[in-house]
Design an enzyme around this catalytic site. Structure first.
Site, PDB file in Angstrom:
ATOM      1  N   GLU A  59       0.804  -1.217   0.000  1.00  0.00           N
ATOM      2  CA  GLU A  59       0.000   0.000   0.000  1.00  0.00           C
ATOM      3  C   GLU A  59       0.841   1.273   0.000  1.00  0.00           C
ATOM      4  O   GLU A  59       0.430   2.286  -0.566  1.00  0.00           O
ATOM      5  CB  GLU A  59      -0.927   0.002   1.224  1.00  0.00           C
ATOM      6  CG  GLU A  59      -1.963  -1.100   1.244  1.00  0.00           C
ATOM      7  CD  GLU A  59      -3.152  -0.805   0.354  1.00  0.00           C
ATOM      8  OE1 GLU A  59      -3.674   0.316   0.415  1.00  0.00           O
ATOM      9  OE2 GLU A  59      -3.563  -1.707  -0.405  1.00  0.00           O
ATOM     10  N   ASP A  77      -7.964   6.911  -8.471  1.00  0.00           N
ATOM     11  CA  ASP A  77      -8.609   5.616  -8.699  1.00  0.00           C
ATOM     12  C   ASP A  77     -10.127   5.722  -8.602  1.00  0.00           C
ATOM     13  O   ASP A  77     -10.824   4.706  -8.540  1.00  0.00           O
ATOM     14  CB  ASP A  77      -8.092   4.562  -7.714  1.00  0.00           C
ATOM     15  CG  ASP A  77      -8.429   4.889  -6.271  1.00  0.00           C
ATOM     16  OD1 ASP A  77      -8.898   6.018  -5.988  1.00  0.00           O
ATOM     17  OD2 ASP A  77      -8.219   4.018  -5.402  1.00  0.00           O
ATOM     18  N   THR A  82      -7.347   8.933  -0.509  1.00  0.00           N
ATOM     19  CA  THR A  82      -6.960   7.694   0.166  1.00  0.00           C
ATOM     20  C   THR A  82      -6.002   8.080   1.280  1.00  0.00           C
ATOM     21  O   THR A  82      -5.074   8.853   1.056  1.00  0.00           O
ATOM     22  CB  THR A  82      -6.271   6.730  -0.811  1.00  0.00           C
ATOM     23  OG1 THR A  82      -7.200   6.347  -1.823  1.00  0.00           O
ATOM     24  CG2 THR A  82      -5.777   5.482  -0.090  1.00  0.00           C
TER      25      THR A  82
END
Length: 274
Positions: A59, A77, A82
């Site tokens: 990640e 995305d 995020t």
């Protein structure tokens, strides 16, 4: 609390929002409700630390998962921002849940004022009402041990605990529980074809888990095959190295207990835990 899209599947129309595996319904207000359960697999503290480091390698290209409380960016995305130790997303509901929990525990915190905006952008990639200061304020909040604790607890409630519970129910050992955890982190705990439940269902069409009399290696290979299929359905996840050159390496070596030393590669980068 109302059902919200899971982190990895929010933008798919017609998504079936499922509860976590094996019927777990763990309240976000009681994150330690299962603390009395004996740690016999990935929930052993030493194994959990390994899991956090391996997931962080995929990640965040690092083994230092505790440095990721402050992480936040839009990775384009379709899920908005995020952020944090497990990639909470503004567009998929889990970031909203996190900030709500933080505000329950510490009213008036630096992120509380963004709750109306987070509710409005949920299900989209919009930053409306968040820019220009949300990322700066997130990094400020990340210095607060209360917020760090909230990140830990939401990670466990939504992703880690359900993955471990399903792994134990399926009769897989530590490695299998990790395979489940990494899958639920990326794909979310839903039941559509590319979420965790759908991946497991696809695997069940090819093999049986040990709890149903199946061979553990055969089952985990079937699960990883289904995982790779799901990854390839989305361009953002089409690099399958976190399975091919990490989890399959451990499985091929028969390291069902994720014993160290561990060496693997993700996205071409090499990692090692002694």
């Amino acid at each position: 609390m109302e059902n919200r899209p899971t982190r990895r599947t929010a933008l798919m129309l017609g998504l079936s929002l499922a509860a976590v595996p094996v019927g777990l319904a763990i309240s976000r207000y009681a994150p330690h409700a299962d603390a009395a359960v004996q740690a016999t697999g990935l929930d052993d503290p030493a194994k959990k630390e390994i899991a956090m480091e391996i997931v962080c390698s995929a990640e965040n290209s690092s083994l230092d998962w505790k440095a990721q409380y402050k992480y936040i960016e839009d990775i384009d995305d379709g899920r908005g921002y995020t952020a944090g130790i497990i990639g909470f997303c503004s567009g998929t509901g889990d970031m909203l849940d996190l900030v709500e929990l933080y505000t329950d525990r510490k009213p008036g915190n630096v992120l509380a004022k963004y709750l109306p905006a987070l509710r409005k952008v949920n299900g989209s990639d919009s930053h409306k009402g968040l820019d220009p200061n949300y990322t700066k304020d997130w990094k400020t909040a990340a210095k607060d041990t209360v917020f760090q604790g909230c990140q830990n607890d939401e990670r466990d409630r939504v992703y880690f605990n359900p993955a471990v519970a399903q792994g134990k129910a399926d009769g897989v050992r530590t490695l299998g529980q990790f395979c489940y955890y990494d899958a639920i982190v990326m794909h979310g705990p839903g039941n559509d074809s590319t979420s965790f439940g759908g991946i497991r269902k696809r695997a069940l069409g090819k093999a049986k888990p040990p709890s149903q009399g199946g061979n553990e290696t055969t089952w985990l290979n079937a699960f990883l095959d289904a995982r790779v299929w799901a990854m390839k359905q989305e361009e953002a996840h089409s690099d399958t190295s976190r399975v091919d050159t990490a989890q399959r390496v451990f499985l091929k070596n028969g390291n069902f207990n994720l014993d160290t030393p561990l060496s693997w590669k993700v996205y071409g980068d090499s990692y090692h835990i002694s």
